[in-house]
Design an enzyme around this catalytic site. Structure first.
Site, PDB file in Angstrom:
ATOM      1  N   LYS A  36       0.843  -1.206   0.000  1.00 18.36           N
ATOM      2  CA  LYS A  36       0.000   0.000   0.000  1.00 18.36           C
ATOM      3  C   LYS A  36       0.877   1.255   0.000  1.00 18.36           C
ATOM      4  O   LYS A  36       2.078   1.181   0.302  1.00 18.36           O
ATOM      5  CB  LYS A  36      -0.908  -0.015   1.230  1.00 18.36           C
ATOM      6  CG  LYS A  36      -0.166   0.025   2.561  1.00 18.36           C
ATOM      7  CD  LYS A  36      -1.110  -0.264   3.723  1.00 18.36           C
ATOM      8  CE  LYS A  36      -0.346  -0.273   5.045  1.00 18.36           C
ATOM      9  NZ  LYS A  36      -1.205  -0.735   6.160  1.00 18.36           N
ATOM     10  N   ARG A 134     -10.737   0.188  14.964  1.00 18.26           N
ATOM     11  CA  ARG A 134     -10.800   0.946  13.717  1.00 18.26           C
ATOM     12  C   ARG A 134     -11.812   0.263  12.806  1.00 18.26           C
ATOM     13  O   ARG A 134     -12.999   0.448  12.976  1.00 18.26           O
ATOM     14  CB  ARG A 134      -9.397   0.941  13.100  1.00 18.26           C
ATOM     15  CG  ARG A 134      -8.788   2.253  12.793  1.00 18.26           C
ATOM     16  CD  ARG A 134      -7.309   2.142  12.479  1.00 18.26           C
ATOM     17  NE  ARG A 134      -6.929   0.978  11.654  1.00 18.26           N
ATOM     18  CZ  ARG A 134      -5.720   0.766  11.155  1.00 18.26           C
ATOM     19  NH1 ARG A 134      -4.761   1.628  11.385  1.00 18.26           N
ATOM     20  NH2 ARG A 134      -5.457  -0.294  10.432  1.00 18.26           N
ATOM     21  N   TYR A 263      16.412  30.449   6.018  1.00 20.28           N
ATOM     22  CA  TYR A 263      15.300  31.284   6.508  1.00 20.28           C
ATOM     23  C   TYR A 263      15.353  31.440   8.019  1.00 20.28           C
ATOM     24  O   TYR A 263      15.617  30.458   8.732  1.00 20.28           O
ATOM     25  CB  TYR A 263      13.960  30.640   6.156  1.00 20.28           C
ATOM     26  CG  TYR A 263      13.565  30.728   4.708  1.00 20.28           C
ATOM     27  CD1 TYR A 263      13.312  31.955   4.106  1.00 20.28           C
ATOM     28  CD2 TYR A 263      13.426  29.568   3.942  1.00 20.28           C
ATOM     29  CE1 TYR A 263      12.929  32.028   2.774  1.00 20.28           C
ATOM     30  CE2 TYR A 263      13.043  29.626   2.609  1.00 20.28           C
ATOM     31  CZ  TYR A 263      12.797  30.859   2.030  1.00 20.28           C
ATOM     32  OH  TYR A 263      12.417  30.916   0.727  1.00 20.28           O
ATOM     33  N   MET A 311      12.018  24.552   1.171  1.00 20.14           N
ATOM     34  CA  MET A 311      11.281  23.649   0.293  1.00 20.14           C
ATOM     35  C   MET A 311      12.241  22.896  -0.633  1.00 20.14           C
ATOM     36  O   MET A 311      12.060  21.714  -0.897  1.00 20.14           O
ATOM     37  CB  MET A 311      10.259  24.436  -0.536  1.00 20.14           C
ATOM     38  CG  MET A 311       9.296  23.542  -1.296  1.00 20.14           C
ATOM     39  SD  MET A 311       8.143  24.468  -2.321  1.00 20.14           S
ATOM     40  CE  MET A 311       7.166  25.325  -1.096  1.00 20.14           C
TER      41      MET A 311
END
Ligand SMILES: *Cc1c(COP(=O)(O)O)cnc(C)c1O
Length: 375
Positions: A36, A134, A263, A311
């Site tokens: 998955k 769940r 930053y 980023m």
């Protein structure tokens, strides 16, 4: 040759991890490889094929779309879709001839309606919630009723009985044995009446922890990628990490005391030193919480990541003296020289688990699969 952001996946390691897991299974239990979430970020189609080559006999995914994707690539093994399905999802799963999980009669009936006459019945696995809280029913009689419904409807086939553990990775806790104890009589009773069904419960941690949890099949995800379900060194359990993440040094600059990188100026030089910029960042999944909080390997040595992760870039301190030049490879996960950074180490630094680190690598990171023969 260096590349901006590369996840190299060693398919041979996945094959060997599967073979190793199989060797732990007594009594003929099968291995179902969980692929998955794009095989936990490792690439589902290639990893599925490697797992099958390593001895896995089933595949499991979370969503119907993931099953359809495997089918589109010609994979014809049994695929279990473990997640909850909307009506549309259920259609996709049935079309993909995937096995699905059921725990209430209404869904089982809706599923039967999706069956196309003249085709094989839809394989269903009844899920008992023994304490994960769940998916699944907590009510054993409801689980039995759903099983009976599947047995009575020729459009459905009762293929399995399952549960899922909440604390298999917490060695010594008492919830795991309690879950096993409430699942076992239900599973035994159903298996006795219908010997052809597949009973399954164990994830990777449970597979290592207790052979009584193996039943007819184990569903291993994290371990097949060579990641440790207990967040320790995978080598301790005979697992080999399959994924390595690398980039390179785009610039190398000298910093004077007081000059800052990144930053918010969250790091500045306290003495004359050298700083390298590596063009990978949180846009690639290198989480911002790792700012001032992890190491990167260059020439087989650890160097601290300094300043805020951007980023698209990170900065690392190379030291007061360096002969490292731009273009040098940088390793964020994996081995270089005699040094090594495990996914488990990265996860621990930011209070998460190895699963989330590899799943979080974004689509911008190119995956390169190395075949078993080449490794
Ligand atoms: C993801 C998942 C697994 C695999 O778990 P690992 O800890 O990665 O081995 C097994 N069963 C179910 C139901 C799952 O959702």
């Amino acid at each position: 040759m260096v590349e901006r952001a590369l996840a190299a996946i060693d398919l041979g390691a996945i094959e060997r991890n599967c073979a190793h897991l199989r060797s732990l299974l007594g009594g003929g239990a099968r291995l179902c490889a969980v692929v998955k979430a794009d095989a936990y970020g490792h690439g589902d189609v290639w990893c599925a094929k490697a797992a099958l080559a390593g001895g896995a006999e089933w595949l499991a995914v979370a969503t119907a779309g993931e099953a359809a994707e495997l089918r589109r690539h010609g994979i014809d093994t049994r695929i279990l879709v473990m997640g909850a399905l909307t009506h549309e999802d259920a259609k996709v799963a049935v079309e993909a001839v995937a096995d699905v999980v059921v725990w209430d009669a209404r869904f089982a009936r809706a599923l039967a309606e999706l069956h196309t006459p003249g085709t094989v019945p839809v394989n269903v696995h009844v899920k008992l919630d023994t304490g994960m809280g769940r998916l699944g029913t907590k009510d054993v009689s409801e689980a039995r009723a759903v099983a009976d419904l599947a047995l009575a409807d020729e459009r459905l086939k009762l293929a399995g009985a399952m549960t899922h553990f909440a604390t298999a990775d917490e060695e010594g806790d008492d919830h795991f044995p309690a879950q096993l104890e409430s699942f076992t009589p239900f599973a035994r009773e159903l298996k006795q009446a219908h010997p052809e069904i597949v009973v399954h419960a164990a994830n990777s941690a449970a597979t290592f922890r207790d052979s009584d949890a193996h039943f007819d099949m184990v569903r291993c995800g994290v371990a097949i990628y060579g990641l440790d379900p207990f967040q320790r060194d995978p080598a301790g359990r005979g697992l080999e990490p399959a994924l390595a993440l690398s980039s390179y040094l785009a610039t190398v600059k000298r910093f004077e005391p007081g000059e800052s990188a990144g930053y918010g100026r969250r790091w500045s030089a306290s003495e004359p030193t050298w700083v390298g910029t590596v063009p990978i960042g949180y846009g690639d999944g290198w989480r911002r919480a790792l700012s001032n909080n992890c190491d990167v390997l260059v020439r087989g040595r650890r160097h601290p990541l300094i300043g805020t992760i951007s980023m698209d870039n990170i900065t690392i301190e190379l030291g007061t003296e360096t002969d490292v030049e731009p273009g040098e490879p940088a390793v964020l996960i994996g081995a270089q020289g005699g040094e090594r950074i495990l996914c488990e180490e990265v996860a621990e630094r930011i209070g998460t688990i190895n699963y989330e680190v590899t799943c979080g690598l974004s689509a911008r990171v190119r995956r390169q699969w190395r075949s078993a023969a080449a490794s």
